[in-house]
Design a protein around this motif. Structure first.
Motif, PDB file in Angstrom:
ATOM      1  N   GLU A   1       0.818  -1.215   0.000  1.00 31.39           N
ATOM      2  CA  GLU A   1       0.000   0.000   0.000  1.00 31.39           C
ATOM      3  C   GLU A   1       0.847   1.258   0.000  1.00 31.39           C
ATOM      4  O   GLU A   1       1.874   1.333   0.685  1.00 31.39           O
ATOM      5  CB  GLU A   1      -0.922  -0.001   1.220  1.00 31.39           C
ATOM      6  N   TYR A   2       0.409   2.238  -0.791  1.00 28.18           N
ATOM      7  CA  TYR A   2       1.037   3.560  -0.841  1.00 28.18           C
ATOM      8  C   TYR A   2       0.038   4.624  -0.397  1.00 28.18           C
ATOM      9  O   TYR A   2      -1.174   4.498  -0.642  1.00 28.18           O
ATOM     10  CB  TYR A   2       1.512   3.878  -2.257  1.00 28.18           C
ATOM     11  N   THR A   3       0.564   5.678   0.221  1.00 25.12           N
ATOM     12  CA  THR A   3      -0.228   6.848   0.616  1.00 25.12           C
ATOM     13  C   THR A   3       0.275   8.054  -0.153  1.00 25.12           C
ATOM     14  O   THR A   3       1.485   8.330  -0.161  1.00 25.12           O
ATOM     15  CB  THR A   3      -0.105   7.100   2.127  1.00 25.12           C
ATOM     16  N   THR A   4      -0.627   8.761  -0.813  1.00 21.87           N
ATOM     17  CA  THR A   4      -0.232   9.959  -1.556  1.00 21.87           C
ATOM     18  C   THR A   4      -0.030  11.131  -0.605  1.00 21.87           C
ATOM     19  O   THR A   4      -0.598  11.176   0.494  1.00 21.87           O
ATOM     20  CB  THR A   4      -1.285  10.314  -2.619  1.00 21.87           C
ATOM     21  N   THR A   5       0.768  12.100  -1.042  1.00 25.27           N
ATOM     22  CA  THR A   5       1.069  13.254  -0.185  1.00 25.27           C
ATOM     23  C   THR A   5      -0.093  14.238  -0.112  1.00 25.27           C
ATOM     24  O   THR A   5      -0.110  15.104   0.755  1.00 25.27           O
ATOM     25  CB  THR A   5       2.327  13.974  -0.688  1.00 25.27           C
ATOM     26  N   LYS A   6      -1.064  14.118  -1.039  1.00 19.74           N
ATOM     27  CA  LYS A   6      -2.261  14.954  -0.972  1.00 19.74           C
ATOM     28  C   LYS A   6      -3.482  14.076  -1.222  1.00 19.74           C
ATOM     29  O   LYS A   6      -3.400  13.053  -1.907  1.00 19.74           O
ATOM     30  CB  LYS A   6      -2.209  16.082  -1.993  1.00 19.74           C
ATOM     31  N   ARG A   7      -4.607  14.464  -0.650  1.00 28.03           N
ATOM     32  CA  ARG A   7      -5.839  13.706  -0.835  1.00 28.03           C
ATOM     33  C   ARG A   7      -6.422  13.987  -2.215  1.00 28.03           C
ATOM     34  O   ARG A   7      -6.365  15.110  -2.712  1.00 28.03           O
ATOM     35  CB  ARG A   7      -6.844  14.040   0.262  1.00 28.03           C
ATOM     36  N   LEU A   8      -7.005  12.929  -2.802  1.00 31.76           N
ATOM     37  CA  LEU A   8      -7.500  13.014  -4.158  1.00 31.76           C
ATOM     38  C   LEU A   8      -9.019  12.841  -4.174  1.00 31.76           C
ATOM     39  O   LEU A   8      -9.688  13.216  -3.221  1.00 31.76           O
ATOM     40  CB  LEU A   8      -6.779  11.962  -5.015  1.00 31.76           C
ATOM     41  N   ARG A   9      -9.566  12.256  -5.240  1.00 30.68           N
ATOM     42  CA  ARG A   9     -11.024  12.128  -5.354  1.00 30.68           C
ATOM     43  C   ARG A   9     -11.607  11.361  -4.172  1.00 30.68           C
ATOM     44  O   ARG A   9     -11.029  10.394  -3.692  1.00 30.68           O
ATOM     45  CB  ARG A   9     -11.373  11.420  -6.668  1.00 30.68           C
ATOM     46  N   LYS A  10     -12.759  11.807  -3.705  1.00 35.32           N
ATOM     47  CA  LYS A  10     -13.451  11.251  -2.540  1.00 35.32           C
ATOM     48  C   LYS A  10     -12.591  11.310  -1.274  1.00 35.32           C
ATOM     49  O   LYS A  10     -12.701  10.483  -0.375  1.00 35.32           O
ATOM     50  CB  LYS A  10     -13.925   9.825  -2.819  1.00 35.32           C
ATOM     51  N   ASN A  11     -11.687  12.293  -1.251  1.00 35.89           N
ATOM     52  CA  ASN A  11     -10.837  12.553  -0.083  1.00 35.89           C
ATOM     53  C   ASN A  11      -9.926  11.363   0.256  1.00 35.89           C
ATOM     54  O   ASN A  11      -9.540  11.167   1.408  1.00 35.89           O
ATOM     55  CB  ASN A  11     -11.702  12.918   1.137  1.00 35.89           C
ATOM     56  N   ASN A  12      -9.586  10.571  -0.743  1.00 35.93           N
ATOM     57  CA  ASN A  12      -8.768   9.375  -0.519  1.00 35.93           C
ATOM     58  C   ASN A  12      -7.287   9.646  -0.769  1.00 35.93           C
ATOM     59  O   ASN A  12      -6.919  10.375  -1.695  1.00 35.93           O
ATOM     60  CB  ASN A  12      -9.226   8.245  -1.455  1.00 35.93           C
ATOM     61  N   ASP A  13      -6.445   9.027   0.069  1.00 38.26           N
ATOM     62  CA  ASP A  13      -5.001   9.128  -0.149  1.00 38.26           C
ATOM     63  C   ASP A  13      -4.298   7.767  -0.063  1.00 38.26           C
ATOM     64  O   ASP A  13      -3.079   7.696  -0.086  1.00 38.26           O
ATOM     65  CB  ASP A  13      -4.364  10.107   0.847  1.00 38.26           C
ATOM     66  N   ARG A  14      -5.056   6.651   0.026  1.00 35.54           N
ATOM     67  CA  ARG A  14      -4.466   5.315   0.173  1.00 35.54           C
ATOM     68  C   ARG A  14      -4.812   4.423  -1.022  1.00 35.54           C
ATOM     69  O   ARG A  14      -5.976   4.326  -1.414  1.00 35.54           O
ATOM     70  CB  ARG A  14      -4.936   4.643   1.469  1.00 35.54           C
ATOM     71  N   PHE A  15      -3.757   3.756  -1.553  1.00 35.85           N
ATOM     72  CA  PHE A  15      -3.915   2.907  -2.718  1.00 35.85           C
ATOM     73  C   PHE A  15      -3.188   1.584  -2.486  1.00 35.85           C
ATOM     74  O   PHE A  15      -2.068   1.566  -1.983  1.00 35.85           O
ATOM     75  CB  PHE A  15      -3.378   3.609  -3.968  1.00 35.85           C
ATOM     76  N   ARG A  16      -3.840   0.492  -2.879  1.00 29.40           N
ATOM     77  CA  ARG A  16      -3.357  -0.849  -2.519  1.00 29.40           C
ATOM     78  C   ARG A  16      -3.215  -1.732  -3.761  1.00 29.40           C
ATOM     79  O   ARG A  16      -4.030  -1.670  -4.675  1.00 29.40           O
ATOM     80  CB  ARG A  16      -4.337  -1.492  -1.541  1.00 29.40           C
TER      81      ARG A  16
END
Length: 230
Positions: free
Chosen positions: A201-216
Motif C-alpha cells: 500500500e502507498y499513501t499519496t502526499t495529498k488527498r485526491l477524489r473522494k478525499n482518498n489518499d491510500r492505494f493498494r
C-alpha cells in the motif's frame, strides 16, 4: 488482531512441546518479485498434529509498472467491518495509481498455523497482523475513475507506514500471507512450496477524489522457501 495474540498466548501456556523455525522465501510473478524471512516459535495444541506459532517477518516487494487501487473499505464497498467479505465492489469509487518502479519493505508480527500431517509432510498458513513499512517517496500517475480536472495526473506517494490486519479491505498498510506445503529434508531442514498473497500500500502526499489518499495492490504469487528448525 487482539484475538490472535491472546489465542496464541493461551496455546503457549498450555502447550506440551515447542520449537523455533526460521524461513527464507522467494516469490515472483509478472513484473513482481518478493523476498521474505521470518522466525517463529510454534506450540503444539495438546498432543495433536496441530501447532500454533507467533513470530516476526520481514518482507520486501518490488513491482514494475503496476497499478494500485483505492484502498479504504468505506470506498471500495461502501461499508466497514467483516460483512464486506460478502459485498461487491463499488467500481465507480475505485481509482488507479500507477508506479513505474515501486519497492515496499515491511516488518510485521506474524501468526502461524501448522498441521504436521506426517513426519515428512506438513501443511500450514500464516498471516501478518501488525507492524510497519518503509520505502522512498516517488512520482506516480493518477487516473480517476471519473475524469475531473480538479485532480492532477501526477502525484507523489510513499509506502503507508502503519500496517494492521482488520479483515480484507478493512486492512491498512502492507501485509503478507502464505498457504504452503512443507517437505522435511532431514537434519532440521525443510522445503516449502507456497501460494503467497500480499497487500502492498502507498499513501499519496495529498488527498485526491473522494478525499482518498491510500492505494493498494493485491498480489498472488507462487513462492519457494527453505526452513530450518531449532
Amino acid at each position: 488482531m487482539i484475538q490472535i495474540f491472546f489465542l496464541t498466548l493461551l496455546f503457549a501456556t498450555s502447550a506440551a512441546q515447542a520449537f523455533d523455525r526460521f524461513s527464507f522465501n522467494t516469490a515472483a510473478g509478472s513484473r513482481e518479485q518478493q523476498i521474505s524471512a521470518d522466525v517463529s516459535r510454534f506450540w503444539q495444541y495438546g498432543g495433536s498434529k496441530l501447532w500454533f506459532g507467533l513470530g516476526v517477518r520481514g518482507t520486501s516487494q518490488w513491482n514494475s509498472n503496476q497499478g494500485y487501487e483505492t484502498a479504504p473499505a468505506l470506498l471500495t464497498t461502501g461499508q466497514e467491518g467483516p460483512q464486506i467479505l460478502f459485498l461487491s465492489n463499488k467500481k465507480n469509487n475505485i481509482d488507479d495509481l500507477r508506479l513505474q518502479n515501486s519497492q515496499v519493505t515491511s516488518l510485521n508480527a506474524v501468526f502461524q498455523i501448522l498441521y504436521q500431517w506426517t513426519d515428512n509432510w506438513g501443511f500450514g498458513t500464516n498471516i501478518d497482523f501488525i507492524g510497519g513499512s518503509f520505502g522512498k517517496k516517488q512520482k506516480a500517475r493518477y487516473h480517476a475513475k471519473k475524469d475531473d480536472a480538479n485532480y492532477p495526473d501526477e502525484v507523489s506517494a510513499r509506502p503507508t507506514p502503519f500496517n494492521v490486519l482488520l479483515i480484507s479491505d478493512n486492512d491498512r498498510g502492507s501485509l503478507n500471507s502464505e498457504f504452503y506445503a512443507l517437505r522435511n529434508l532431514g537434519g532440521g531442514w525443510g522445503l516449502k512450496l507456497a501460494a503467497n498473497f500480499a497487500f502492498t500500500e502507498y499513501t499519496t502526499t495529498k488527498r485526491l477524489r473522494k478525499n482518498n489518499d491510500r492505494f493498494r495492490r493485491k498480489s498472488l504469487l507462487p513462492s519457494l522457501g527453505l526452513t530450518r528448525d531449532f
